[in-house]
Design an enzyme around this catalytic site. Structure first.
Site, PDB file in Angstrom:
ATOM      1  N   GLU A   1       0.991  -1.454   0.042  1.00  0.00           N
ATOM      2  CA  GLU A   1       0.282   0.142   0.001  1.00  0.00           C
ATOM      3  C   GLU A   1       1.181   1.389  -0.533  1.00  0.00           C
ATOM      4  O   GLU A   1       0.501   2.162   0.853  1.00  0.00           O
ATOM      5  CB  GLU A   1      -1.212  -0.190   1.422  1.00  0.00           C
ATOM      6  CG  GLU A   1      -1.876  -1.484   1.310  1.00  0.00           C
ATOM      7  CD  GLU A   1      -2.672  -0.870   2.484  1.00  0.00           C
ATOM      8  OE1 GLU A   1      -4.786  -1.476   2.174  1.00  0.00           O
ATOM      9  OE2 GLU A   1      -2.022  -1.601   3.064  1.00  0.00           O
TER      10      GLU A   1
ATOM     11  N   GLU B   1      -4.612 -10.149   0.158  1.00  0.00           N
ATOM     12  CA  GLU B   1      -5.401  -9.694   0.958  1.00  0.00           C
ATOM     13  C   GLU B   1      -6.500 -10.320   0.848  1.00  0.00           C
ATOM     14  O   GLU B   1      -7.313  -9.768  -0.164  1.00  0.00           O
ATOM     15  CB  GLU B   1      -5.265  -8.285   1.937  1.00  0.00           C
ATOM     16  CG  GLU B   1      -3.735  -8.273   2.510  1.00  0.00           C
ATOM     17  CD  GLU B   1      -3.672  -6.818   3.095  1.00  0.00           C
ATOM     18  OE1 GLU B   1      -4.988  -6.004   3.291  1.00  0.00           O
ATOM     19  OE2 GLU B   1      -2.682  -6.330   3.324  1.00  0.00           O
TER      20      GLU B   1
END
Length: 1019
Positions: free
Chosen positions: A446, A510
């Site tokens: 991220e 994820e």
């Protein structure tokens, strides 16, 4: 005026005098010690963990003058444990954020208010010969630090979760020496360490001292390369010594205690490179993690011998025909994301913590772990090598806070930061590259996209071409060898699976956000990922709740989360999102995940003949010899119990087997279920013999109980009816029922003089909000007012028959300012024997335009006598289950106390449902009340009301009620994963629809429960 960069803000600086990164290894003076792999027995090793002196200040500039000098007075300073984080020891402020930086974004500058900890330790040194060097190693310091020895500045380092080593030989003397370490909470490196976790600072991993020979081995890198058949492997070694004085070494390869090979290696100019063919080695994979010991022995110029042991595994990892393959075989990842977390010590975790994590993962069928979002302690990879887990090793890199600025790529695409990015990749790879468990390097998490990731990728590939590289932020997989996404919804995931031709393999790095009650819908994800070859599995977010242990006034442990320390801004309990609770006990989510990812799948072929299909979903392991434990049961009656060993069932194959049970004998009983348990036949590293791998159960359909109405001779007297303006009272010598003529409710119901129902059924559309409802909560509460539904009375009527009385109550249910709702008809039938049968029908009424697409539930609640604390039910159990999290809970007969029906989530929320229940009973001693359902329903029973559950913010804070609250659901929405993932899937959503609930309550003797459950008395 341009602000001047301080050392801890200098992006052009990766460190000062820090030694080059290298793989972790230890040196020994005997083969016996070397093969023990106990670093405490290694040559010249000293662990410096323990009590250090500590000074906490608000900014580096406030450091006392001369703090670094060896005569600086430290006797009056505080003590602190090393390793630890200073916030967990009461210094500074605890702060949790998910995305946000805790300061203004102005890279590379950090706030002047920069909490700083100065650590002091006296180091006693014996004589150091001219051939020896002293190396000081810090395994983890957040976020940057300066090192001083006896007043001299030795060096500076950053990257919190990677080791830093310094040669302090020239700065120490015989006797006492002063080590001083000044640690900065914030540095330019903080911009690269904005992971979803507590902001914790200090020397949080071990500090080690090595006394080494100046001519010793500096680094060693091992690769294993297979032939085209993955049968024979070339063992390749590259290494370097600190000098050119060692001329050769002997390499010996062992498997367990057997010497496999031995060969000499020439060292030229301090370097060596060799390849050795190893024929038919046992291969390493996560299911069968065969490890070899490679022992290097060499003589130093002093004639002293040194022995360096390495654990290695023969395996390849590659993409072939667009598939991720290990040793030539396609693999499937059933993984988790793991943070370092301990409720007492925060980010400081022990060997025992890591071992417990690895064992629990293996016990729950998890085969892969992503070190989210930083390199772990080196020991963790040793455990993954030994126990068998595929690892995605992730760089200590996340810049999530930039997403909110509108320029996510602010520093990721800025060439001034390239050195910092590459440094994090290089040091990770150089430390960890000998571990066979590591199959992918991750560039971070991220952090947007940009040129610096390309530079990282290229540098990694230049050092290690044997592994894959992953980065989810690379949307076009330009610098990622796999296409990875996170929290991809099910339909788009299926499209990715279909779009396979010529495309890179896909993993979900994820998914399945395990926050609070959840995650739900994992079965559907598993089905889609198993269906399409391009999809090769995923990693649940995440392994463990990051709760911080606290104790209330009663001495009970509970857990704190963001905001509990006054920290702001914060993401609250978003750190409570693991498959295990903070104390490492499994959550219902972990139990469900274990079942969803089961490596052995059982399907019915013809259960009437005992025939099943056993499918092996392992990628390598044969099921031969696994114990299949079989129980045949009718409710609580054990009819037959057998064991058999599974035949040879190769990986990815299925075999039909016939169970060695007497079906004819079983069919003489009612509601017969066959329970299958697949168990390990012998001890493993992670579990004892008999450990259950997975389980399954089947109903013998021909034995299913069809409940009937049975006429029973009445023993009760005639009905007495008392009509008042406010109440309708119906009674005889066995029961008394009181209804409100104003509200149309059953006020109470007594049986044989004892009040059993303190408040009768009322329809509820509400549940205590779960974390996965967070994005629906506002609409549910403030648009549709579902928490505030009310029943409006239509009329109350009754009709008396010979053996029963019917009380019919009509109502309209809706919420504040809503036009839609339900027309309700309650039909209470009470027999002279005191049986209460409730038939509730609801018809939807759709008026107006503002209508919710989804309801939390449609059900009824009742208040019951709290003296009846034992609950027996025939349904799914024994743990909680919801319609999208019920695979792990087989149908059977279970018994618990009301208190035990509660699931103690760190953040209290809806919990404790038992799905697909045919009947339940509440009892005290031999006295019981059967609650018998016409159809299967879900139920919860608690010793508190929903409002009390919602008012509580932590464990131990739920205000108890003087009654038990029973909720029976016509339908409750599933739990989903929408705190950060897929919403409840359509089959698990409760919508506004017509509904029907019927159940009967009557007093029985506990011993007659099973027989009584097969019949209704009233209708």
């Amino acid at each position: 005026m341009q602000r001047e960069m301080k050392r801890w803000e200098n992006i052009h600086l990766t460190g000062i005098n820090r030694m080059p990164a290298h793989t972790d290894f230890y040196r020994y003076n005997t083969l016996e010690k070397a093969r023990s792999f106990n670093r405490e027995n290694s040559t010249g090793y000293t662990l410096l963990d323990g009590v250090w002196k500590f000074l906490f200040i608000d900014a580096p500039e406030l450091s006392p003058k001369g703090f670094e000098r060896e005569d600086f007075v430290i006797e009056g300073l505080d003590d602190i444990e090393v390793p630890s984080t200073w916030q967990m020891k009461g210094y500074g402020n605890m702060h949790y954020t998910d995305v946000l930086y805790p300061f203004a974004i102005n890279p590379p500058f950090v706030p002047v208010e920069n909490p700083t900890g100065i650590y002091f330790r006296e180091l006693l040194i014996d004589d150091i010969s001219s051939t020896e060097a002293l190396i000081l190693k810090f395994n983890g310091v957040d976020s940057a630090f300066d090192l001083y020895v006896n007043g001299q500045h030795i060096g500076y380092s950053k990257v919190s979760r990677l080791p830093s080593e310094f040669d302090i030989t020239e700065y120490v003397k015989k006797g006492s020496n002063r080590l001083t370490v000044r640690v900065y909470q914030f540095s330019d490196g903080t911009y690269l360490e904005d992971q979803d976790m507590w902001w914790l600072s200090g020397i949080f991993r071990s500090v080690e001292l090595f006394k080494i020979n100046k001519d010793t081995l500096q680094d060693i890198y091992v690769e294993t390369h297979s032939d085209k058949n993955y049968q024979h492997f070339t063992l390749k070694m590259d290494g370097v010594f600190l000098t050119d004085r060692v001329k050769g070494l002997t390499a010996t390869l062992y498997y367990q205690d057997e010497k496999i090979d031995q060969f000499e290696v020439e060292v030229v100019d301090g370097k060596f490179q060799t390849g050795r063919l190893i024929e038919n080695p046992l291969l390493w994979n996560a299911e069968v993690p065969n490890l070899y010991n490679l022992v290097l022995e060499y003589s130093l110029p002093s004639d002293e011998k040194e022995i360096v042991p390495l654990r290695i595994g023969f395996r390849t990892i590659e993409v072939v025909e667009n598939e991720i393959r290990v040793n030539g075989k396609r693999v499937f990842f059933n993984g988790v994301n793991r943070h370092d977390a301990n409720p007492k010590t925060g980010r400081t975790v022990s060997y025992e913590d890591m071992l417990q994590d690895v064992k629990m993962m293996k016990q729950h069928n998890i085969n892969a772990v992503r070190t989210a979002h930083y390199p772990n302690n080196d020991v963790f990879y040793d455990l993954c090598d030994e126990y068998g887990l595929y690892v995605i090793d992730e760089a200590d890199l996340e810049c999530h806070g930039f997403e909110n600025t509108g320029n996510y790529n602010w520093i990721s695409d800025n060439e001034l930061w390239e050195k910092q990015y590459v440094d994090r990749a290089v040091r990770m790879v150089k430390r960890d590259r000998n571990h066979p468990s590591i199959i992918m390097w991750s560039l971070g998490n991220e952090s947007g996209a940009g040129r610096n990731f390309t530079a990282m990728y290229n540098e990694i590939k230049a050092m290690d071409s044997t592994r894959l590289v992953h980065y989810e932020g690379d949307r076009v997989a330009a610098y990622s060898d796999v296409y990875t996404t996170m929290y991809t919804r099910l339909k788009p995931l299926e499209e990715i699976g279909k779009d396979a031709e010529g495309k890179k393999p896909h993993i979900l790095c994820e998914y399945g956000h395990a926050m609070g009650n959840g995650p739900g819908g994992l079965t559907e994800y598993q089905q889609v990922m198993r269906k399409y070859p391009r999809l090769q599995g995923g990693f649940i977010w995440e392994w463990c709740d990051h709760g911080i242990e606290a104790t209330n006034e009663n001495g009970e442990i509970y857990y704190l989360y963001g905001g509990d320390y006054g920290d702001f801004p914060t993401n609250g309990n978003f750190c409570i999102d693991g498959l295990v609770f903070p104390d490492k006990t499994p959550s219902p989510g972990l139990i469900e995940y274990k079942k969803v990812i089961e490596p052995i799948v059982t399907k019915e072929v013809d259960v009437t003949e005992g025939k099943i299909l056993v499918q092996n979903l392992y990628d390598f392991r044969n099921l031969s010899g696994i114990i299949l434990h079989i129980k045949v049961k009718s409710f609580s009656t054990l009819i037959e119990e057998k064991e058999m060993k599974l035949p040879s069932i190769p990986a990815q194959k299925a075999v039909e087997i016939t169970l060695p049970i007497d079906i004819a004998k079983a069919c003489q009983h009612d509601e017969v279920r066959i329970y299958l348990s697949y168990r390990e036949a012998s001890d493993t590293l992670y579990a004892k013999k008999g450990h259950e791998i997975t389980r399954e159960s089947f109903l013998l359909a021909q034995t299913k109980v069809e409940k009937t109405v049975k006429t029973i001779t009445s023993v009760g007297s005639n009905f007495e009816i008392e009509e008042e303006a406010a109440q309708l009272i119906v009674k005889n010598n066995l029961f008394k029922a009181v209804f409100s003529n104003i509200y149309g409710t059953l006020i109470c119901f007594a049986s044989e003089g004892e009040e059993i129902i303190h408040k009768g059924p009322e329809v509820t559309l509400w549940r205590a909000i779960i974390d996965n409802d967070m994005y629906k909560k506002d609409a549910w509460v403030n648009d549709y007012f579902l928490r505030n539904t009310k029943e409006q009375l239509g009329e109350v009527s009754y009709e008396v028959k010979e053996d029963y009385i019917d009380i019919v109550i009509t109502k309209f249910l809706s919420a504040v300012n809503q036009a839609w709702g339900f027309s309700l008809t309650y039909n209470y039938r009470i027999t002279k024997n005191g049986a209460l049968n409730i038939d509730l029908r609801g018809e939807k009424v759709l008026r107006g335009k503002q209508i919710p697409e989804m309801l939390p539930r449609i059900g009824i609640t009742m208040h019951l006598n709290q003296g009846y604390q034992d609950v027996t039910w025939y349904g799914r159990g024994d743990a909680e289950s919801y319609q999208d999290t019920k695979r792990s809970q087989p149908i059977g007969l279970y018994k618990k106390t009301v208190e035990e029906m509660h699931t103690d989530y760190v953040y209290p929320q809806e919990n404790g449902s038992r799905c697909d229940t045919s009947f339940l009973a509440i009892s005290k001693g031999d006295h019981a009340y059967l609650i018998n359902f016409k159809e299967e329903h879900d139920f919860t029973i608690h010793d508190y009301e929903t409002s009390a559950l919602e008012a509580a913010t932590h464990r131990g804070m739920i205000k108890k009620s003087p009654f038990n609250v029973l909720t029976i659901d016509y339908k409750q929405s599933g739990v989903g994963s929408n705190s950060c993932g897929e919403e409840q899937l359509p089959p698990y959503r409760t919508v506004i629809e017509d509904f029907h609930l019927q159940f009967e309550i009557r007093k029985i003797h506990q011993d007659t429960l099973i027989e009584e459950s097969k019949i209704f008395i009233a209708r």
